[in-house]
Motif scaffolding. Structure first.
Motif, mmCIF file in Angstrom:
data_model
loop_
_atom_site.group_PDB
_atom_site.id
_atom_site.type_symbol
_atom_site.label_atom_id
_atom_site.label_comp_id
_atom_site.label_asym_id
_atom_site.label_seq_id
_atom_site.Cartn_x
_atom_site.Cartn_y
_atom_site.Cartn_z
ATOM 1 N N THR A 55 0.840 -1.205 0.000
ATOM 2 C CA THR A 55 0.000 0.000 0.000
ATOM 3 C C THR A 55 0.869 1.247 0.000
ATOM 4 N N ALA A 56 1.928 1.236 0.798
ATOM 5 C CA ALA A 56 2.855 2.374 0.838
ATOM 6 C C ALA A 56 3.556 2.555 -0.510
ATOM 7 N N LEU A 57 3.956 1.447 -1.131
ATOM 8 C CA LEU A 57 4.625 1.526 -2.436
ATOM 9 C C LEU A 57 3.683 2.067 -3.506
ATOM 10 N N PHE A 58 2.432 1.602 -3.486
ATOM 11 C CA PHE A 58 1.442 2.063 -4.466
ATOM 12 C C PHE A 58 1.123 3.542 -4.234
ATOM 13 N N THR A 59 1.019 3.939 -2.968
ATOM 14 C CA THR A 59 0.766 5.340 -2.631
ATOM 15 C C THR A 59 1.876 6.227 -3.157
ATOM 16 N N LYS A 60 3.113 5.817 -2.912
ATOM 17 C CA LYS A 60 4.268 6.591 -3.375
ATOM 18 C C LYS A 60 4.282 6.682 -4.905
ATOM 19 N N ALA A 61 3.952 5.576 -5.567
ATOM 20 C CA ALA A 61 3.938 5.567 -7.029
ATOM 21 C C ALA A 61 2.891 6.535 -7.572
ATOM 22 N N MET A 62 1.712 6.548 -6.959
ATOM 23 C CA MET A 62 0.665 7.466 -7.426
ATOM 24 C C MET A 62 1.035 8.917 -7.148
ATOM 25 N N ALA A 63 1.655 9.166 -5.986
ATOM 26 C CA ALA A 63 2.082 10.527 -5.645
ATOM 27 C C ALA A 63 3.116 11.041 -6.636
ATOM 28 N N HIS A 64 3.983 10.146 -7.106
ATOM 29 C CA HIS A 64 5.043 10.541 -8.033
ATOM 30 C C HIS A 64 4.610 10.454 -9.497
ATOM 31 N N SER A 65 3.340 10.140 -9.749
ATOM 32 C CA SER A 65 2.861 10.065 -11.134
ATOM 33 C C SER A 65 2.692 11.447 -11.754
ATOM 34 N N GLY A 66 2.787 12.486 -10.917
ATOM 35 C CA GLY A 66 2.743 13.872 -11.394
ATOM 36 C C GLY A 66 3.740 14.689 -10.602
ATOM 37 N N GLY A 67 3.487 15.977 -10.515
ATOM 38 C CA GLY A 67 4.369 16.839 -9.739
ATOM 39 C C GLY A 67 4.074 16.730 -8.255
ATOM 40 N N ARG A 68 4.980 17.239 -7.433
ATOM 41 C CA ARG A 68 4.767 17.298 -5.978
ATOM 42 C C ARG A 68 5.033 18.720 -5.516
ATOM 43 N N LEU A 69 4.303 19.153 -4.529
ATOM 44 C CA LEU A 69 4.580 20.450 -3.938
ATOM 45 C C LEU A 69 5.830 20.349 -3.068
ATOM 46 N N ASP A 70 6.630 21.390 -3.085
ATOM 47 C CA ASP A 70 7.895 21.396 -2.341
ATOM 48 C C ASP A 70 7.951 22.639 -1.467
ATOM 49 N N PHE A 71 7.774 22.431 -0.183
ATOM 50 C CA PHE A 71 7.778 23.543 0.761
ATOM 51 C C PHE A 71 9.088 23.621 1.539
ATOM 52 N N SER A 72 10.149 23.116 0.952
ATOM 53 C CA SER A 72 11.436 23.099 1.666
ATOM 54 C C SER A 72 11.923 24.504 1.993
ATOM 55 N N SER A 183 -5.407 6.010 -2.113
ATOM 56 C CA SER A 183 -6.042 7.164 -2.760
ATOM 57 C C SER A 183 -5.928 8.406 -1.886
ATOM 58 N N ILE A 184 -6.269 8.280 -0.612
ATOM 59 C CA ILE A 184 -6.204 9.426 0.298
ATOM 60 C C ILE A 184 -4.773 9.918 0.466
ATOM 61 N N LEU A 185 -3.868 8.991 0.747
ATOM 62 C CA LEU A 185 -2.514 9.391 1.108
ATOM 63 C C LEU A 185 -1.663 9.804 -0.090
ATOM 64 N N SER A 186 -1.998 9.335 -1.283
ATOM 65 C CA SER A 186 -1.202 9.750 -2.446
ATOM 66 C C SER A 186 -1.287 11.252 -2.637
ATOM 67 N N LYS A 187 -2.474 11.816 -2.419
ATOM 68 C CA LYS A 187 -2.637 13.269 -2.569
ATOM 69 C C LYS A 187 -1.924 14.016 -1.449
ATOM 70 N N LYS A 188 -2.011 13.490 -0.233
ATOM 71 C CA LYS A 188 -1.362 14.153 0.894
ATOM 72 C C LYS A 188 0.161 14.043 0.811
ATOM 73 N N TYR A 189 0.655 12.894 0.346
ATOM 74 C CA TYR A 189 2.100 12.711 0.189
ATOM 75 C C TYR A 189 2.633 13.651 -0.900
ATOM 76 N N ALA A 190 1.849 13.814 -1.964
ATOM 77 C CA ALA A 190 2.247 14.719 -3.049
ATOM 78 C C ALA A 190 2.218 16.171 -2.604
ATOM 79 N N GLU A 191 1.494 16.430 -1.531
ATOM 80 C CA GLU A 191 1.340 17.796 -1.035
ATOM 81 C C GLU A 191 2.589 18.317 -0.337
ATOM 82 N N GLY A 192 3.443 17.407 0.108
ATOM 83 C CA GLY A 192 4.722 17.834 0.665
ATOM 84 C C GLY A 192 4.700 18.284 2.105
ATOM 85 N N VAL A 193 3.759 17.763 2.914
ATOM 86 C CA VAL A 193 3.722 18.123 4.335
ATOM 87 C C VAL A 193 4.589 17.163 5.151
#
Length: 437
Positions: A55-72, A183-193
């Motif tokens: 589930t974590a691997l699939f979440t990461k893959a979906m998050a990286h299927s587009g851009g990610r926000l970077d709040f560094s 589904s839920i976490l892919s969007k949150k992981y891509a959000e960069g929090v």
């Protein structure tokens, strides 16, 4: 790599690698494999559920299927909150600016309502000109300057999830817990929090109606988030009855503004959940270690007007009039037609069923049955009485609003079924049932 091989591999219950999940996610995002193969893959995952690691691997893959926000570039801790949805749950709109007042960055990505559950974006858009489709560069700027931004999912954030979510809805695979989590976490992981608070509802008005199902979902979300490197905890919260007094977009915005301006007695259940979630977010972010000190600061931010001021600034930044905070009754007006639902006998309000009340709101025009439906922002319900309140025959229990006479009549006929009056005062209920860490 071929999609058919991955379908067969998952159909046989074998474990997939990060590379294989990445292939699936990228194929979904780019449209390089047909829908029937993606659907077959989802069904294979439904019949042979993904492990926590998968589930974590699939979440990461979906998050990286587009851009990610970077709040560094933002040195403050970054925290978000996600709710599985409920009736009257406009907490996020008060929560984001309140937490930001305490020196934590809150980039909050939210969604729209569907069916009997409301959506944060719809509530925000009840303010004329409020912009929820914020480009990434403006999100960064707003977070740097203000510490808070509330926005919708951009086309570039987790595009694989958009595709797979629509296919899950059409292929009978919605209930798969690992697919819900990814589904839920892919969007949150891509959000960069850095950290994430989950509000997992249970009860008639919740996505997961049974407490045990909500508990399992909460644990899966927390476990998977931690595998992704996010600090996470979940509150399991009560949604058998509506939260607060307001159902409907302008109604809920009015309630939110009044509470953030200091009205603590308007809707005690709403206020208590707001404060509990705000404290948890500050603790998760590392800003506080002591819950009592965190709550004291939050109370101070409401009492001295800083919380309302932060909401005012956010509204101005995102294109709407900040005067909505100063004169909310002028900006968040109910629809032109109204009917009062009155108690048919004396006693106590024993129960107001959340799902039935939420569906009554949809009939009034406050929600959608399909994503294409148009919302009437002024439609909705104001609960003059809540569970536990004493009533005499003829007392107003709720006021319903709509722009159409037929909608109003249909809405009140259904809402009537939601209300139960008893001779005995019901026992109070706990808003927060459990905490999953």
């Amino acid at each position: 790599m071929r999609m058919i091989d991955l379908i067969i591999k998952k159909r046989e219950g074998k474990t997939l690698s990060q590379e294989e999940f990445t292939f699936v996610a990228n194929s979904a995002a780019k449209g390089t494999v047909p829908d029937y193969q993606l659907s077959a893959f989802l069904m294979a995952c439904f019949l042979n559920p993904l492990s926590d690691k998968e589930t974590a691997l699939f979440t990461k893959a979906m998050a990286h299927s587009g851009g990610r926000l970077d709040f560094s570039a933002t040195k403050l801790p970054k925290v978000d909150k996600h709710s599985t949805g409920g009736v009257g749950d406009g907490v996020s709109i008060a929560l984001a600016p309140l937490v930001a007042c305490a020196g934590v960055a809150v980039p909050m990505m939210s969604g729209r309502g569907l069916g009997h559950t409301g959506g944060t974006l719809d509530k925000l858009e009840s303010m004329k000109n409020f912009e929820v489709r914020v480009p990434a560069k403006l999100i960064y700027r707003q977070i740097q300057k203000l510490g808070v931004c509330m926005f919708g999912q951009t086309k570039d954030l987790a595009p694989a999830d958009k595709k797979l979510y629509s296919l899950r809805d059409a292929t009978g695979t919605v209930e798969s817990r690992p697919l819900i989590v990814s589904s839920i976490l892919s969007k949150k992981y891509a959000e960069g929090v850095d950290s994430l608070l989950m509000d997992v509802k249970y009860g008639s008005g919740a996505f997961m109606q049974k407490l045990d199902d909500s508990r399992k979902l909460a644990r899966a979300l927390v476990n998977t988030a931690k595998l992704l490197g996010l600090k996470c905890r979940a509150l399991i919260t009560y949604m058998d009855q509506p939260l607060g007094r307001a159902i409907g977009n302008a109604n809920e915005m009015l309630q939110t503004v009044l509470i953030l301006k200091g009205d603590k007695t308007l809707a005690p259940d709403f206020y208590e959940l707001l404060m509990r979630e705000a404290v948890e977010m500050l603790m998760l972010s590392g800003k506080f270690k002591d819950a009592k000190k965190a709550r004291a600061l939050l109370e101070e931010k409401i009492n001295n007007g800083e919380a309302a001021a932060k909401l005012r600034e956010m509204i101005k930044w995102q294109g709407a009039s900040p005067d909505a905070v100063d004169h909310p009754q002028q900006y968040f007006k109910p629809a032109k037609l109204k009917l009062e639902y009155k108690a048919e006998k004396a006693g106590y309000v024993a129960h107001i069923d959340a799902k039935t009340a939420g569906m009554a709101g949809v009939l009034l025009g406050a929600g959608r049955n399909t994503m294409e439906d148009t919302i009437d922002y002024g439609a909705g319900i104001w609960l003059d009485k809540k569970a536990g309140d004493a009533v005499k025959k003829g007392d107003v229990i709720a006021t319903l609003y709509a722009s159409d006479k037929k909608r109003l009549e249909d809405g009140i006929a259904l809402f009537k079924q939601a209300v139960k009056i008893s001779a005995k005062k019901p026992a109070p209920y706990k808003i927060v049932k459990e905490v999953i860490k």
